[in-house]
Design a protein around this motif. Structure first.
Motif, PDB file in Angstrom:
ATOM      1  N   GLU A 157      20.026  40.395  18.123  1.00  0.00           N
ATOM      2  CA  GLU A 157      19.439  41.664  17.093  1.00  0.00           C
ATOM      3  C   GLU A 157      18.391  42.034  17.045  1.00  0.00           C
ATOM      4  O   GLU A 157      18.124  43.089  16.431  1.00  0.00           O
ATOM      5  N   PHE A 158      17.456  41.513  17.648  1.00  0.00           N
ATOM      6  CA  PHE A 158      16.058  41.696  17.528  1.00  0.00           C
ATOM      7  C   PHE A 158      15.606  42.651  18.900  1.00  0.00           C
ATOM      8  O   PHE A 158      14.613  43.216  18.862  1.00  0.00           O
ATOM      9  N   SER A 159      16.566  42.938  19.742  1.00  0.00           N
ATOM     10  CA  SER A 159      16.245  43.577  20.935  1.00  0.00           C
ATOM     11  C   SER A 159      16.164  45.096  20.783  1.00  0.00           C
ATOM     12  O   SER A 159      16.936  45.763  20.000  1.00  0.00           O
ATOM     13  N   ARG A 160      15.354  45.771  21.223  1.00  0.00           N
ATOM     14  CA  ARG A 160      15.270  47.117  21.678  1.00  0.00           C
ATOM     15  C   ARG A 160      14.729  47.584  22.939  1.00  0.00           C
ATOM     16  O   ARG A 160      13.764  47.164  23.289  1.00  0.00           O
ATOM     17  N   SER A 161      15.962  48.245  23.758  1.00  0.00           N
ATOM     18  CA  SER A 161      15.688  48.913  24.943  1.00  0.00           C
ATOM     19  C   SER A 161      16.319  50.079  25.253  1.00  0.00           C
ATOM     20  O   SER A 161      17.440  50.416  24.670  1.00  0.00           O
ATOM     21  N   TRP A 162      15.822  50.583  26.353  1.00  0.00           N
ATOM     22  CA  TRP A 162      16.551  52.078  26.699  1.00  0.00           C
ATOM     23  C   TRP A 162      15.934  52.398  28.027  1.00  0.00           C
ATOM     24  O   TRP A 162      15.029  51.988  28.410  1.00  0.00           O
ATOM     25  N   ASN A 163      16.774  52.994  29.044  1.00  0.00           N
ATOM     26  CA  ASN A 163      16.383  53.285  30.127  1.00  0.00           C
ATOM     27  C   ASN A 163      16.351  54.859  30.215  1.00  0.00           C
ATOM     28  O   ASN A 163      16.982  55.715  29.637  1.00  0.00           O
ATOM     29  N   HIS A 191      12.306  52.146  32.317  1.00  0.00           N
ATOM     30  CA  HIS A 191      13.011  51.308  31.257  1.00  0.00           C
ATOM     31  C   HIS A 191      11.872  50.994  30.141  1.00  0.00           C
ATOM     32  O   HIS A 191      10.804  50.681  30.576  1.00  0.00           O
ATOM     33  N   GLU A 192      12.185  50.773  29.078  1.00  0.00           N
ATOM     34  CA  GLU A 192      11.490  50.422  28.141  1.00  0.00           C
ATOM     35  C   GLU A 192      12.104  49.304  27.073  1.00  0.00           C
ATOM     36  O   GLU A 192      13.398  49.365  26.657  1.00  0.00           O
ATOM     37  N   SER A 193      11.397  48.261  26.729  1.00  0.00           N
ATOM     38  CA  SER A 193      12.102  46.994  26.060  1.00  0.00           C
ATOM     39  C   SER A 193      11.000  46.458  25.214  1.00  0.00           C
ATOM     40  O   SER A 193       9.863  46.418  25.621  1.00  0.00           O
ATOM     41  N   ASN A 194      11.466  45.855  24.262  1.00  0.00           N
ATOM     42  CA  ASN A 194      10.382  44.867  23.320  1.00  0.00           C
ATOM     43  C   ASN A 194      10.322  43.435  23.686  1.00  0.00           C
ATOM     44  O   ASN A 194       9.787  42.706  23.300  1.00  0.00           O
TER      45      ASN A 194
END
Length: 153
Positions: free
Chosen positions: A147-153, A139-142
């Motif tokens: 609306e400021f979220s950025r993540s993916w698996n 998982h990667e996330s800021n």
């Protein structure tokens, strides 16, 4: 792009599992794996760990031309017991932070978090460790929300 990399990775892993490594003596594998697992540290660094900083050449450091990048990571084996098929479970964590050194408030401009849970299987050839197969869910996330979220698996 990510899906094609994942598909290529899975095809490689399937062909690897079908190779002649699976024909090795099972007892020899189990004995060697347990021996190697006991010798390995259960907590280690993971990836590159560093802090780097710099300024524009010939300029006085200030809040618009000075920053730093910090990266650290670790890997932790979650159990000393071998799981089915002589596998072991581990957790990895990596964090990258971009730091505005001279800012008085909220100096970290961005931080990225990258935890993962993995399963590893060792293969032996001639009584020696030959290959290591690792399957991980990452998982990667800021770490931000809405609306400021950025993540993916």
């Amino acid at each position: 792009m990510r899906k094609s990399i994942l598909v290529a990775y899975l095809v490689t892993m399937i062909s690897f599992l079908n190779s002649n490594l699976m024909a090795e003596n099972k007892e020899l594998d189990s004995v060697n794996f347990k021996k190697i697992l006991q010798q390995m540290p259960s907590f280690t660094i993971y990836g590159d760990n560093y802090i780097i900083t710099g300024i524009t050449l010939g300029k006085t450091p200030n809040n618009s031309n000075s920053d730093a990048k910090l990266q650290f990571g670790f890997k932790k084996r979650l159990t000393d017991a071998t799981l089915p098929w002589d596998t072991y479970l581990f957790f990895t964590y990596k964090q990258i932070s971009f730091w505005d050194i001279y800012k008085e408030s909220l100096p970290f401009r961005e931080t990225n978090y990258n935890p993962a849970l993995g399963l590893a299987k060792a293969f032996f050839r001639g009584g020696e460790l030959s290959e290591l197969l690792i399957l991980q869910y990452k998982h990667e996330s800021n770490g931000k929300d809405l609306e400021f979220s950025r993540s993916w698996n």
